[in-house]
Enzyme design. Sequence first.
Site, PDB file in Angstrom:
ATOM      1  N   LYS A  47      -0.899  -9.803  -7.537  1.00  0.00           N
ATOM      2  CA  LYS A  47      -1.373  -8.657  -8.226  1.00  0.00           C
ATOM      3  C   LYS A  47      -2.730  -8.853  -8.850  1.00  0.00           C
ATOM      4  CE  LYS A  47       0.525  -5.709 -11.869  1.00  0.00           C
ATOM      5  NZ  LYS A  47       1.723  -5.699 -12.923  1.00  0.00           N
ATOM      6  N   ASP A 146       9.793   0.425 -17.732  1.00  0.00           N
ATOM      7  CA  ASP A 146       9.433   1.282 -16.656  1.00  0.00           C
ATOM      8  C   ASP A 146      10.240   0.905 -15.389  1.00  0.00           C
ATOM      9  OD1 ASP A 146       7.615   2.898 -14.952  1.00  0.00           O
ATOM     10  OD2 ASP A 146       6.187   1.423 -14.716  1.00  0.00           O
TER      11      ASP A 146
END
Length: 464
Positions: A47, A146
Site C-alpha cells: 500500500k 469503513d
Amino acid sequence: MGDGRGAVGGRPAWLQYYDLVGKIGEGTYGLVFLARIKHRKGCIAIKKFKQSKEGDGISPTAIREIMLLREISHENVVRLVNVHINHADMSLYLAFDYAEHDLYEIIRHHREKLNHPINQYTVKSLLWQLLNGLNYLHSNWIIHRDLKPSNILVMGEGEEHGVVKIADFGLARIYQAPLKPLYENGVVVTIWYRAPELLLGAKHYTSAVDMWAVGCIFAELLTLKPLFQGVEVKGTPNPFQLDQLDKIFKVLGHPTPEKWPTLTYLPYWLNDQQHIQAHKYDNPALHSYVHLQQKSQAYDLLSKMLEYDPQRRITAAAALEHEYFRMDPLPGRNALVPSQPGEKAVNYPARPVDTTTDFEGTTSVQPSQSVSSGNAVPGSVAAAAVVAPRQVPRPMPMVGMQRMPGGGMAPFNIASQAGMGGLNPGNIPMQRGVAAPAHQQQLRRKDPGMGMQNTGYPQQRRRF
C-alpha cells in the site's frame, strides 16, 4: 523496516526484493499493489500512501494506521509485514500479506457469473470470522469506521485458505478517550454502509457504527446486492443524505423516539422536519428484502445488527454467541470449501490486477501481461484461483483465533520517529497480539459483551 537509502537508478533499494505485478486496489488514502517476492514463492500487497495534503512529508493518517496495525495481531485482521520509506520524496509503503479474494468480488461472482446465492455455510463462516476480528478490534477500543465488502479480504490457497481478514485501517480510530470528538474527523463509512446516527448528524458515536455496516454486509451476502443503495450528495463537508435515509426507512420503517430515545437530539432530525419527521414509512419489511422468515435465527441476528438505537444494537461479542452460529451448518475456519460431501467447490476469481499501473500510479509496469478470466496473473499466487476439492469442514477450536507475534516484521518505533508518544489517546499502552491488559479492561464501559474475545468456533447445542 526498509528505507530509500542506497537507491539504484532512482528507485528505492527495498524494491529489489519484489517484482511489481500491478495495482489491485485504491484505498481511502492510497494505492494498493500486488508484487511477487523474489527468491521465494509468494506474493505481497503493498500500500502506497498518497502525499499529505500539505506536501510536507508523511501523512498523519499513515502514521496513525501504522501505529494501530503494529499494536494489533489477530487471525481475522490483515497482517502488516513491513514498512518502507523512500526518503527521496518521503513516500511511505506498507507491505501486507496478500489476500487473493474480497467479499465484493465474491458477491459479484455469484450475482453476475453464477446467478445463485452464496451457500449458507460460506455466508455463516464469512460473517462469523468478520465478527471475530471486529470483536478483537472493539475489545481493544478500535473502531474501523469503513467496513464494506471490498475491505473484507479472504485468503486464497495456502495455510489460511478461506480465512477472513479485515483490511484498510485508513479511517480507524481509538475511541476510548479521543483527543477531540470523532465527528470532527469528517464523513466516515461509505454511504451505503453508514449508520443512521451518522446520517442524522450525531456528534458522538461508538463501535455500533461498525455493527450497522456488518448488518449491511450480512444482508448483501444473502441477497447479492446492497441493502441500502442510496445516491450520495457531495460538495459540502458533511451534507444531509436524504436519499440514503429514505432507502433505510423504506426497509426498516420510520424511526421513533420510543424506539430510539436519543433520536430527538440529532441535528438533522431537528432541522429537517419536512422530509424526516413528516414523511411516514409504513409496513417495514426487512424480511422480504433479504428473503428470510421472520422467526428464523438469521433474521433475528440481522435485525439486531440493524437496530436504529446504537445503544440497543447488538455488539460483536454478543453476535458471536447468537444461536444462528450454533445451528447447522456450523461456521468453519475455511469459508470457501463445500459444506456438504459431494458438493462442488466454487472457483472464485482472484481480485482484478491492473498491470498497466506502476508505483507512481501512471505508467506501464512491464510488457503487457495476459490476465485470465479470473483476473489472475499467470505465474503468481494470484493465478491459483482454482479451489481443489477438500474434505467437509469441521469447527476448529481456537483460543481467541489469535496469531502469536511472529518475526515477519522488524521492530520499528514509528511513534518515536514521528515525534509521537507510544501510547493511545487514553494513555493506555496496548500490547501486540493480546487482549487488552487488566488495567485497561477495568476502564471499559460496562457494555454487554465488550470484554473478552471469543474463544473459538461454537459447539452445537444438544436439542431435546
